[in-house]
Design a protein around this motif. Structure first.
Motif, PDB file in Angstrom:
ATOM      1  N   ASP A   1       0.819  -1.229   0.000  1.00  0.00           N
ATOM      2  CA  ASP A   1       0.000   0.000   0.000  1.00  0.00           C
ATOM      3  C   ASP A   1       0.841   1.263   0.000  1.00  0.00           C
ATOM      4  OD1 ASP A   1      -2.269  -1.559   0.049  1.00  0.00           O
ATOM      5  OD2 ASP A   1      -2.563  -1.402   2.215  1.00  0.00           O
ATOM      6  N   TRP A   2       2.086   1.178   0.518  1.00  0.00           N
ATOM      7  CA  TRP A   2       2.931   2.359   0.638  1.00  0.00           C
ATOM      8  C   TRP A   2       3.993   2.450  -0.457  1.00  0.00           C
ATOM      9  CZ3 TRP A   2       2.190   6.413   3.837  1.00  0.00           C
ATOM     10  CH2 TRP A   2       1.238   6.236   4.858  1.00  0.00           C
ATOM     11  N   HIS A   3       3.950   1.546  -1.417  1.00  0.00           N
ATOM     12  CA  HIS A   3       5.005   1.544  -2.447  1.00  0.00           C
ATOM     13  C   HIS A   3       5.056   2.847  -3.243  1.00  0.00           C
ATOM     14  CE1 HIS A   3       7.809   0.115  -5.457  1.00  0.00           C
ATOM     15  NE2 HIS A   3       6.957   0.492  -6.399  1.00  0.00           N
ATOM     16  N   GLU A   4       3.915   3.301  -3.712  1.00  0.00           N
ATOM     17  CA  GLU A   4       3.891   4.521  -4.521  1.00  0.00           C
ATOM     18  C   GLU A   4       4.405   5.719  -3.734  1.00  0.00           C
ATOM     19  OE1 GLU A   4       0.693   7.294  -6.990  1.00  0.00           O
ATOM     20  OE2 GLU A   4       0.220   5.180  -6.603  1.00  0.00           O
ATOM     21  N   ARG A   5       3.998   5.806  -2.483  1.00  0.00           N
ATOM     22  CA  ARG A   5       4.467   6.907  -1.627  1.00  0.00           C
ATOM     23  C   ARG A   5       5.962   6.783  -1.384  1.00  0.00           C
ATOM     24  NH1 ARG A   5       0.146   8.709   1.791  1.00  0.00           N
ATOM     25  NH2 ARG A   5       1.638   9.830   3.122  1.00  0.00           N
ATOM     26  N   ALA A   6       6.447   5.549  -1.254  1.00  0.00           N
ATOM     27  CA  ALA A   6       7.880   5.324  -1.036  1.00  0.00           C
ATOM     28  C   ALA A   6       8.681   5.803  -2.238  1.00  0.00           C
ATOM     29  CB  ALA A   6       8.143   3.838  -0.782  1.00  0.00           C
ATOM     30  N   VAL A   7       8.194   5.530  -3.424  1.00  0.00           N
ATOM     31  CA  VAL A   7       8.862   5.981  -4.649  1.00  0.00           C
ATOM     32  C   VAL A   7       8.882   7.503  -4.726  1.00  0.00           C
ATOM     33  CG1 VAL A   7       8.747   6.014  -7.171  1.00  0.00           C
ATOM     34  CG2 VAL A   7       8.332   3.879  -5.934  1.00  0.00           C
ATOM     35  N   GLU A   8       7.757   8.121  -4.432  1.00  0.00           N
ATOM     36  CA  GLU A   8       7.666   9.590  -4.464  1.00  0.00           C
ATOM     37  C   GLU A   8       8.626  10.220  -3.462  1.00  0.00           C
ATOM     38  OE1 GLU A   8       3.609  10.474  -3.660  1.00  0.00           O
ATOM     39  OE2 GLU A   8       2.884   9.788  -5.629  1.00  0.00           O
ATOM     40  N   THR A   9       8.679   9.667  -2.267  1.00  0.00           N
ATOM     41  CA  THR A   9       9.565  10.213  -1.232  1.00  0.00           C
ATOM     42  C   THR A   9      11.024  10.038  -1.624  1.00  0.00           C
ATOM     43  OG1 THR A   9       7.932   9.619   0.462  1.00  0.00           O
ATOM     44  CG2 THR A   9      10.150  10.142   1.226  1.00  0.00           C
ATOM     45  N   ALA A  10      11.387   8.873  -2.119  1.00  0.00           N
ATOM     46  CA  ALA A  10      12.770   8.599  -2.520  1.00  0.00           C
ATOM     47  C   ALA A  10      13.217   9.506  -3.650  1.00  0.00           C
ATOM     48  CB  ALA A  10      12.907   7.132  -2.942  1.00  0.00           C
ATOM     49  N   ASN A  11      12.334   9.765  -4.588  1.00  0.00           N
ATOM     50  CA  ASN A  11      12.697  10.569  -5.768  1.00  0.00           C
ATOM     51  C   ASN A  11      12.973  12.033  -5.449  1.00  0.00           C
ATOM     52  OD1 ASN A  11      12.536   8.384  -7.486  1.00  0.00           O
ATOM     53  ND2 ASN A  11      10.453   8.823  -8.178  1.00  0.00           N
ATOM     54  N   LYS A  12      12.480  12.517  -4.326  1.00  0.00           N
ATOM     55  CA  LYS A  12      12.703  13.930  -4.009  1.00  0.00           C
ATOM     56  C   LYS A  12      13.693  14.127  -2.857  1.00  0.00           C
ATOM     57  CE  LYS A  12       8.292  14.095  -1.439  1.00  0.00           C
ATOM     58  NZ  LYS A  12       6.935  14.713  -1.435  1.00  0.00           N
ATOM     59  N   ALA A  13      14.409  13.075  -2.478  1.00  0.00           N
ATOM     60  CA  ALA A  13      15.374  13.161  -1.377  1.00  0.00           C
ATOM     61  C   ALA A  13      16.800  13.331  -1.889  1.00  0.00           C
ATOM     62  CB  ALA A  13      15.286  11.916  -0.509  1.00  0.00           C
ATOM     63  N   TYR A  14      17.526  14.291  -1.312  1.00  0.00           N
ATOM     64  CA  TYR A  14      18.897  14.593  -1.734  1.00  0.00           C
ATOM     65  C   TYR A  14      19.779  14.915  -0.533  1.00  0.00           C
ATOM     66  CZ  TYR A  14      17.006  15.180  -6.456  1.00  0.00           C
ATOM     67  OH  TYR A  14      16.393  14.972  -7.666  1.00  0.00           O
ATOM     68  N   GLU A  15      21.028  14.512  -0.623  1.00  0.00           N
ATOM     69  CA  GLU A  15      22.064  14.971   0.311  1.00  0.00           C
ATOM     70  C   GLU A  15      22.421  16.399  -0.084  1.00  0.00           C
ATOM     71  OE1 GLU A  15      26.101  15.991   1.268  1.00  0.00           O
ATOM     72  OE2 GLU A  15      25.470  15.341  -0.735  1.00  0.00           O
ATOM     73  N   ILE A  16      22.837  17.219   0.847  1.00  0.00           N
ATOM     74  CA  ILE A  16      23.002  18.654   0.613  1.00  0.00           C
ATOM     75  C   ILE A  16      23.968  18.987  -0.530  1.00  0.00           C
ATOM     76  CG2 ILE A  16      24.632  18.756   2.563  1.00  0.00           C
ATOM     77  CD1 ILE A  16      22.429  21.657   1.219  1.00  0.00           C
TER      78      ILE A  16
END
Length: 237
Positions: free
Chosen positions: A95-110
């Motif tokens: 159920d959380w796969h799509e949200r996991a993909v969205e969150t991962a795609n917008k995460a960056y190290e500084i």
């Protein structure tokens, strides 16, 4: 550009100045920064210890906290790297796969965000000193950030960057690894401390506070007075 600051547990509890420097760097390049107060641990310690069910609870909370964020930027390659792993943990059909993909795609190290997204390579920083850089394992191997920190440091006026011998070798921290395998971990950090000392640098710099605390702690116990600083302090000078 709107950016949400992901502070990470270690920086929040032990190095809040890293969060301040990260915030100021983002504002310096024109970002509008917010801080979702509902954020928590990325789940890495529990996940790496085999407590996947418990780790997922924290991960879900993170996804909820950053649901409305355009970008998620943090001062830790290790923790951001964990977020990038969410889609593998919440697999297709979950159920959380799509949200996991969205969150991962917008995460960056500084540094990754500054160079790859903002296209900034020169922050007009001034920092006088001889510096050696420790590239942490998770940042380079999991997140794949290798060049961005060096690109930014090479443009800092007054900074002399000295190559660290065997830089790709782990410092022995590895989160829970240092606790579960303390004898091996100690030998690894002793070797890292030796190579850091060889550079005769004034400062040891890195992008993960866990590694810096581990190496800095060892060097302190050995009576060495080299200063240990997060890369954001250098770039925000």
């Amino acid at each position: 550009m709107k950016v949400s600051l992901f502070i990470t547990c270690v920086c929040d509890m032990f190095s809040p100045e890293v969060g301040k420097d990260t915030l100021e760097l983002l504002e310096k390049v024109g970002c509008e920064v917010d801080f979702p107060v509902a954020q928590t641990c990325c789940g890495q310690p529990a996940f790496n210890s085999g407590y996947t069910k418990e780790a997922k609870q924290g991960m879900i909370q993170m996804m909820k906290a950053f649901e409305d964020s355009e970008y998620i930027v943090g001062p830790s390659g290790s923790c951001v790297g964990m977020i990038k792993e969410y889609p593998k943990i919440f697999k297709e059909g979950d159920d959380w796969h799509e949200r996991a993909v969205e969150t991962a795609n917008k995460a960056y190290e500084i540094t990754q965000f500054l160079v790859d997204v903002m296209q900034v390579t020169d922050l007009k920083s001034n920092f006088t000193g001889r510096v050696t850089y420790h590239p942490s394992c998770h940042m380079t191997r999991i997140l794949g950030v290798k060049e961005a920190p060096r690109i930014l440091m090479e443009q800092v006026k007054g900074l002399e960057l000295v190559e660290l011998k065997n830089k790709e070798m782990c410092c022995g921290f590895g989160g829970t690894f240092a606790v579960k395998n303390d004898i091996i971990s100690r030998e690894m950090v002793i070797e890292k401390s030796f190579h850091v000392s060889e550079t005769k640098a004034d400062y040891l710099v890195g992008g993960d506070m866990g590694c810096l605390m581990n190496i800095g702690g060892r060097m302190s116990r050995e009576g060495k007075d080299m200063k240990v600083v997060h890369i954001t302090e250098i770039l925000n000078a």
